[in-house]
Design an enzyme around this catalytic site. Structure first.
Site, PDB file in Angstrom:
ATOM      1  CE1 TYR A  44      -2.607  -7.765   8.257  1.00  0.00           C
ATOM      2  CE2 TYR A  44      -4.348  -8.168   6.678  1.00  0.00           C
ATOM      3  CZ  TYR A  44      -3.161  -7.567   7.012  1.00  0.00           C
ATOM      4  OH  TYR A  44      -2.515  -6.773   6.110  1.00  0.00           O
ATOM      5  CG  HIS A  88      -1.986  -1.021   1.185  1.00  0.00           C
ATOM      6  ND1 HIS A  88      -2.830  -1.188   0.111  1.00  0.00           N
ATOM      7  CD2 HIS A  88      -2.339  -1.968   2.095  1.00  0.00           C
ATOM      8  CE1 HIS A  88      -3.662  -2.200   0.364  1.00  0.00           C
ATOM      9  NE2 HIS A  88      -3.376  -2.684   1.549  1.00  0.00           N
TER      10      HIS A  88
END
Length: 347
Positions: free
Chosen positions: A324, A160
């Site tokens: 995650y 990102h």
């Protein structure tokens, strides 16, 4: 397959994240890398080594110098300003405030360089980000030296991070730094395949007007998923880069059959491009039980994906991105890597 890993990732141990309008424990945490490393060891995937120190030159080949300086001093400047929590952006140069001026005050600089508010900058973030790009570069050099694969267990992740923006848990773009490093060492063409659930907006923006890097991303439709403002199918490159970006936005609850159809199309484009190196931004947040994503891939699907990628027989560097808060992150990651090795052994 060689795994490159640095203990310095633990220096990035943020305590604050905004999620669903609440402050929560960050999903991107040290445990992620530790779970993956444990699985690498348990399965005997291959040798584990520490990274070499590459300094800032490869970083500055991709990232704006002012942005790099901001990352280096941000937390110290935040503390010096009297703030007690972690550094978090609170205002941005929005569509109606498009000023060319970078504020002197740390609050303004945070907003200028941030692309989202969920990611804080904590003590140790800069040091961990430097180590993470060294992990990616060491893995890349291992492949450039004649080996067929390597795994950079990068943390914090990177895809990102744009040339001058952080967010989405990312500060330095490990995949982009690795790709540019390979080009600087003589590669003619590099392909970057991003299989993370979230679009690799930073990588796309860095290479959007270039034809020496083919960027492909399979991800949650940005109309429904972070980072929301890039990753649509009609984004295909600009100028020299026209036709060298391919996006595959997929809807909520997409299963592996739909995901694999996109993968096979991406593989066809990669093979036609004939890159000297493939960099895979490896996110396993496409998993059916990931807490912040909406795809439905299973453990076995990662093995099949690894077989597909390995069958191309292209020198490949994997750099870790997302996935995650679940123990399966180690299983899913190593399933893909070991399957890639299996495909090579069938050659």
């Amino acid at each position: 397959m060689l795994t490159v890993y640095s203990e310095k990732h633990k220096l990035r141990n943020a305590q604050t994240e905004i999620f669903g309008g609440e402050f929560v424990a960050p999903f991107e945490c040290p445990r992620r890398a530790e779970v993956i490393l444990d699985r690498v060891k348990a399965t005997g995937l291959g040798e584990i080594t520490a990274p070499r120190d590459y300094g800032l030159e490869p970083v500055l080949a991709v990232h704006d110098a002012g942005y790099v300086g901001f990352l280096e001093s941000c937390y110290a400047d935040w503390v010096a300003g009297g703030h007690k929590g972690e550094a978090i952006a609170m205002c941005w140069p929005t569509r109606t405030m498009n000023s060319p001026h970078i504020p002197d005050h740390i609050e303004g600089r945070l907003g200028y360089y941030a692309l989202a508010a969920e990611t804080t900058i904590s003590e140790g973030t800069w040091e961990a980000a430097l180590a993470s790009k060294d992990v990616a570069l060491t893995a890349t050099d291992h492949v450039l030296d004649g080996n067929r694969t390597a795994f950079g267990l990068c943390r914090p992740p990177g895809h990102h991070a744009a040339a001058d923006q952080f967010g989405g848990y990312c500060f330095l773009n490990n995949a982009a730094i690795a790709a540019q490093h390979a080009l600087d060492k003589g590669a003619r063409r590099v392909a970057v395949l991003d299989v993370d659930f979230h679009h690799g907006n930073g990588t796309q923006s860095i290479f959007y007007e270039r034809d020496d890097v083919l960027f492909l991303s399979i991800h949650g439709d940005p109309m429904q998923a972070f980072p929301h403002f890039l990753g649509h199918a009609d984004e295909t490159g600009k100028g020299r880069g026209a036709g060298y970006t391919a996006n595959y936005p997929l809807p909520p609850l997409a299963d592996y059959a739909r995901w694999k159809a996109a993968l096979l199309d991406a593989i066809m484009k990669i093979q036609a491009y004939r890159p000297d190196l493939l960099v895979v931004s490896l996110g396993v947040d496409t998993f059916e039980n990931d807490p912040i994503s909406f795809f439905k891939l299973t453990r076995d699907d990662y093995s099949d994906c690894g077989l597909c990628l390995g069958a191309m027989k292209i020198p490949t560097v994997y750099v870790m991105e997302g996935g995650y808060a679940v123990d399966d992150i180690g299983i899913n990651t190593v399933n893909m890597l070991s399957a890639h090795d299996e495909a090579l052994q069938r050659a």
